[in-house]
Design an enzyme around this catalytic site. Structure first.
Site, PDB file in Angstrom:
ATOM      1  N   CYS A   7       0.867  -1.185   0.000  1.00  0.00           N
ATOM      2  CA  CYS A   7       0.000   0.000   0.000  1.00  0.00           C
ATOM      3  C   CYS A   7       0.900   1.230   0.000  1.00  0.00           C
ATOM      4  CB  CYS A   7      -0.975  -0.024   1.178  1.00  0.00           C
ATOM      5  SG  CYS A   7      -0.196   0.033   2.803  1.00  0.00           S
ATOM      6  N   ASN A  10       2.334   1.505   4.386  1.00  0.00           N
ATOM      7  CA  ASN A  10       2.641   0.249   5.084  1.00  0.00           C
ATOM      8  C   ASN A  10       2.337   0.327   6.584  1.00  0.00           C
ATOM      9  OD1 ASN A  10       5.534  -1.952   5.641  1.00  0.00           O
ATOM     10  ND2 ASN A  10       3.452  -2.519   5.172  1.00  0.00           N
ATOM     11  N   CYS A  12      -1.366   0.816   7.397  1.00  0.00           N
ATOM     12  CA  CYS A  12      -2.811   0.546   7.505  1.00  0.00           C
ATOM     13  C   CYS A  12      -3.192  -0.723   6.743  1.00  0.00           C
ATOM     14  CB  CYS A  12      -3.628   1.729   7.007  1.00  0.00           C
ATOM     15  SG  CYS A  12      -3.336   3.258   7.924  1.00  0.00           S
TER      16      CYS A  12
END
Ligand code: 4NP
Length: 151
Positions: A7, A10, A12
């Site tokens: 994502c 890094n 959530c």
């Protein structure tokens, strides 16, 4: 199978995805290596967001020991699959990869068909715990599908 979930920060979505995959492959006795990383460096070294830890722990998954790192060049050689949580991060991965890369790159919700509608896990960072819980459920369904499809 070596799988990297990616994502932006890094902290959530991808640590929740790492926790979900680790949980599922352990439960199923699969010999997969799971890791996560962010395309940005904003939160390198940090623990997951407390709301990500809470949503995961409510599902029986402890991600509190994970620490954020940024995607690096060798990831494209080390992993079989690199799955982005959304289209922006998928584009960032495509921009960073090159012809030496062995990893296949795709979207977590849509590993083989890029760009299908509603194929993103929305960023819950600016939301509340309920957004993280929705995100976790979405990731759980996707992870079961991915394990079935890329095993
Ligand atoms: P993630 O969420 O990409 O799911 O870890 C975010 C974390 C941090 C930021 C944005 C999204 N940020 O802007 O700092």
């Amino acid at each position: 199978m070596k799988l990297l979930l990616v994502c932006l920060g890094n902290i959530c979505r991808s640590p929740m995805a790492e926790g979900v995959f680790r949980h599922l492959v352990r439960e199923r006795g699969l010999n997969w290596q799971i890791d996560s990383a962010g395309t940005a460096d904003y939160h390198v070294g940090e623990a997951p967001d407390p709301r990500a830890c809470q949503a995961s722990s409510d599902a029986g998954i402890d991600i509190s020991a994970l620490r954020a790192r940024q995607v690096e060049a060798k990831d494209f050689l080390r992993f079989d699959w690199i799955l982005a949580l959304d289209g922006g991060n998928l584009r960032a991965l495509h921009a960073q990869t090159n012809s030496d890369a062995s990893a296949q790159i795709g979207l977590l919700l849509d590993p083989f068909l890029e760009g299908k509608q509603n194929s993103e896990v929305a960023d819950p960072y600016w939301g509340d715990l309920a957004d993280f819980q929705r995100c976790l459920i979405q990731i759980q369904h996707a992870a079961e599908d991915v394990i079935a499809r890329i095993s």
